[in-house]
Design a protein around this motif. Sequence first.
Motif, PDB file in Angstrom:
ATOM      1  N   GLU A   1      11.241  41.980  78.838  1.00 35.11           N
ATOM      2  CA  GLU A   1      10.427  41.617  80.015  1.00 35.11           C
ATOM      3  C   GLU A   1      10.862  42.365  81.283  1.00 35.11           C
ATOM      4  OE1 GLU A   1      10.407  37.286  80.114  1.00 35.11           O
ATOM      5  OE2 GLU A   1       8.812  37.221  78.618  1.00 35.11           O
TER       6      GLU A   1
ATOM      7  N   THR B   1       5.985  39.224  75.234  1.00 31.57           N
ATOM      8  CA  THR B   1       7.159  39.330  74.351  1.00 31.57           C
ATOM      9  C   THR B   1       6.997  38.524  73.061  1.00 31.57           C
ATOM     10  OG1 THR B   1       9.579  39.319  74.415  1.00 31.57           O
ATOM     11  CG2 THR B   1       8.494  37.379  75.320  1.00 31.57           C
ATOM     12  N   HIS B   2       6.023  37.590  73.052  1.00 33.26           N
ATOM     13  CA  HIS B   2       5.882  36.691  71.903  1.00 33.26           C
ATOM     14  C   HIS B   2       4.945  37.250  70.835  1.00 33.26           C
ATOM     15  CE1 HIS B   2       8.192  33.387  73.431  1.00 33.26           C
ATOM     16  NE2 HIS B   2       7.517  33.343  74.561  1.00 33.26           N
TER      17      HIS B   2
ATOM     18  N   SER C   1       9.611  28.328  71.512  1.00 37.96           N
ATOM     19  CA  SER C   1      10.407  29.562  71.429  1.00 37.96           C
ATOM     20  C   SER C   1      11.571  29.388  70.462  1.00 37.96           C
ATOM     21  CB  SER C   1      10.945  29.955  72.811  1.00 37.96           C
ATOM     22  OG  SER C   1       9.899  30.378  73.635  1.00 37.96           O
TER      23      SER C   1
ATOM     24  N   GLU D   1       5.654  30.055  82.769  1.00 43.55           N
ATOM     25  CA  GLU D   1       5.327  31.445  82.453  1.00 43.55           C
ATOM     26  C   GLU D   1       4.365  31.919  83.547  1.00 43.55           C
ATOM     27  OE1 GLU D   1       6.880  32.371  79.848  1.00 43.55           O
ATOM     28  OE2 GLU D   1       7.129  30.570  78.650  1.00 43.55           O
TER      29      GLU D   1
ATOM     30  N   ASN E   1      16.125  27.069  75.432  1.00 44.85           N
ATOM     31  CA  ASN E   1      14.703  27.388  75.427  1.00 44.85           C
ATOM     32  C   ASN E   1      13.881  26.141  75.090  1.00 44.85           C
ATOM     33  OD1 ASN E   1      12.428  29.126  75.676  1.00 44.85           O
ATOM     34  ND2 ASN E   1      13.714  30.808  74.921  1.00 44.85           N
ATOM     35  N   ASN E   2      12.554  26.297  75.158  1.00 46.91           N
ATOM     36  CA  ASN E   2      11.633  25.205  74.808  1.00 46.91           C
ATOM     37  C   ASN E   2      11.457  25.153  73.280  1.00 46.91           C
ATOM     38  OD1 ASN E   2       9.791  27.310  74.155  1.00 46.91           O
ATOM     39  ND2 ASN E   2       9.241  27.456  76.313  1.00 46.91           N
TER      40      ASN E   2
ATOM     41  N   ASN F   1       8.048  35.307  81.563  1.00 46.65           N
ATOM     42  CA  ASN F   1       8.638  34.108  82.123  1.00 46.65           C
ATOM     43  C   ASN F   1       8.986  34.416  83.588  1.00 46.65           C
ATOM     44  OD1 ASN F   1      11.336  32.200  82.444  1.00 46.65           O
ATOM     45  ND2 ASN F   1       9.750  31.335  81.136  1.00 46.65           N
TER      46      ASN F   1
ATOM     47  N   GLN G   1      18.704  34.178  80.273  1.00 45.18           N
ATOM     48  CA  GLN G   1      17.739  35.212  80.644  1.00 45.18           C
ATOM     49  C   GLN G   1      18.353  36.071  81.750  1.00 45.18           C
ATOM     50  OE1 GLN G   1      13.430  33.835  80.455  1.00 45.18           O
ATOM     51  NE2 GLN G   1      14.475  32.014  81.166  1.00 45.18           N
TER      52      GLN G   1
ATOM     53  N   ARG H   1      13.123  23.563  79.111  1.00 43.65           N
ATOM     54  CA  ARG H   1      14.167  24.295  78.367  1.00 43.65           C
ATOM     55  C   ARG H   1      15.365  23.383  78.123  1.00 43.65           C
ATOM     56  NH1 ARG H   1      12.948  30.047  78.873  1.00 43.65           N
ATOM     57  NH2 ARG H   1      15.039  30.620  78.185  1.00 43.65           N
TER      58      ARG H   1
ATOM     59  N   ARG I   1      23.751  32.411  75.771  1.00 46.52           N
ATOM     60  CA  ARG I   1      22.818  33.461  76.189  1.00 46.52           C
ATOM     61  C   ARG I   1      21.910  32.919  77.290  1.00 46.52           C
ATOM     62  NH1 ARG I   1      16.849  33.843  76.382  1.00 46.52           N
ATOM     63  NH2 ARG I   1      16.595  35.986  77.087  1.00 46.52           N
TER      64      ARG I   1
ATOM     65  N   ARG J   1       2.419  39.219  80.770  1.00 46.49           N
ATOM     66  CA  ARG J   1       2.740  37.781  80.745  1.00 46.49           C
ATOM     67  C   ARG J   1       4.237  37.679  80.526  1.00 46.49           C
ATOM     68  NH1 ARG J   1       6.012  34.541  79.023  1.00 46.49           N
ATOM     69  NH2 ARG J   1       5.838  35.613  77.038  1.00 46.49           N
TER      70      ARG J   1
ATOM     71  N   TYR K   1      15.479  38.699  75.167  1.00 44.75           N
ATOM     72  CA  TYR K   1      14.985  37.707  74.208  1.00 44.75           C
ATOM     73  C   TYR K   1      14.991  38.239  72.772  1.00 44.75           C
ATOM     74  CZ  TYR K   1      11.711  34.102  72.459  1.00 44.75           C
ATOM     75  OH  TYR K   1      11.109  33.083  71.780  1.00 44.75           O
TER      76      TYR K   1
HETATM   77  C1  GTR Z   1      10.476  31.952  76.517  1.00 42.64           C
HETATM   78  C2  GTR Z   1       9.473  32.689  77.365  1.00 42.64           C
HETATM   79  C3  GTR Z   1       9.639  34.174  77.185  1.00 42.64           C
HETATM   80  C4  GTR Z   1      11.080  34.607  77.408  1.00 42.64           C
HETATM   81  C5  GTR Z   1      12.025  33.737  76.640  1.00 42.64           C
HETATM   82  C6  GTR Z   1      13.486  34.027  76.965  1.00 42.64           C
HETATM   83  O1  GTR Z   1      10.346  30.558  76.714  1.00 42.64           O
HETATM   84  O2  GTR Z   1       8.172  32.336  76.974  1.00 42.64           O
HETATM   85  O3  GTR Z   1       8.755  34.841  78.044  1.00 42.64           O
HETATM   86  O4  GTR Z   1      11.362  34.554  78.778  1.00 42.64           O
HETATM   87  O5  GTR Z   1      11.785  32.352  76.860  1.00 42.64           O
HETATM   88  O6  GTR Z   1      14.278  33.098  76.908  1.00 42.64           O
HETATM   89  O7  GTR Z   1      13.807  35.180  77.250  1.00 42.64           O
END
Ligand code: GTR
Length: 330
Positions: free
Chosen positions: A72, A33-34, A213, A236, A209-210, A90, A171, A148, A169, A88, A192
């Motif tokens: 995803e 997704t990135h 992201s 991940e 999130n981290n 999460n 996941q 996160r 929001r 790949r 995402y």
């Molecule tokens: C990120 C992760 C993605 C996706 C995203 C999310 O950290 O790498 O795969 O899951 O978060 O929040 O949707």
Amino acid sequence: MINRRQVLLAPLLLAACGDRSGQRTRPLFAADTHPDEYPTVQALHAIDRLLDERTDGEMRVRVYAGGQMGAEKDTLEITVFGGLDLNRVNLAPLNSIVPETIVLALPFLFRSIPHARAVFDGAVGRTILDAMTSRGLYGLCYYDSGARSFYNTKRPIHTPEDMAGLKIRVQNSDIYVAMVQALGANPTPIPYGEVYQALVQGVVDGAENNWPSYESSRHFEAARHYSTTRHVMAPEVLVASQRSWDRMSLEEQSYLQAAASDSVPIMREIWDARVNASRKRVLDLGIQLVEDVDHAAFAERMLSVWDRFLVTPELRALSEDIVNLGVTDE
Ligand code: GTR
């Protein structure tokens, strides 16, 4: 009606169907997704390089980055079906497919990054990857995702009380919904790729999130208050389609597993550098950082989800193994 994703997928599906001779006629198709420069995508490119070197170009990986194959949740369905060989993702969108994965998403489970890495690299990590096999996926390896934390458009968050009423929001996973509810906020599952717009338009007030992201998705442009709650350190994961895996020879399987495993330390180095770079960039661009967070209060509220999600003796045993794992370099 044929939609854009079906058009994009048509060649993949045709290629997947045509490849039954046992001879590798095409590269392995991988989704992420990135965007291309993100550490997880770099890991997929590393796998491609390793396979290329080790098999004289017989095995290669073609990477479809940037979410071009869909969210995803959808790419996982395509992977189970065999339209994608590698994916790949999460761990969150896997929670409803492989219940064992929920254990790694428990809030305040890991004490530190070395603790988390020891779990991913150890017996519990392998048990959870193995649990994927009966659900149409072959678990190859974990990648780091750091911690996160919550961020939002409205106000600095120091305590759970500050979260009251915020639309957050999450996941696509029940445990994330429950965690946000436990804080008195309102969870909204959104893919995402749609979160940036949702933040800008005020559909949600925040997300979690981290650092990489938060930065790479540009969520920081709309949600300026980032509080280092560090509530989840779920990794991940790289999965193969069980169908694609079963079509490979034993030799191909071992090349792929070795390249995936060898990409993990490569990714960790890229990841560590990216966490620092992303953090620095968003701070330079003026986000409001809150480090004075009452972690004990967050943990107390969020720990209520442990009992709710650890519903079998197997899941409880996995969580206990994680908690009891001693780690020397912490
Ligand atoms: C990120 C992760 C993605 C996706 C995203 C999310 O950290 O790498 O795969 O899951 O978060 O929040 O949707």
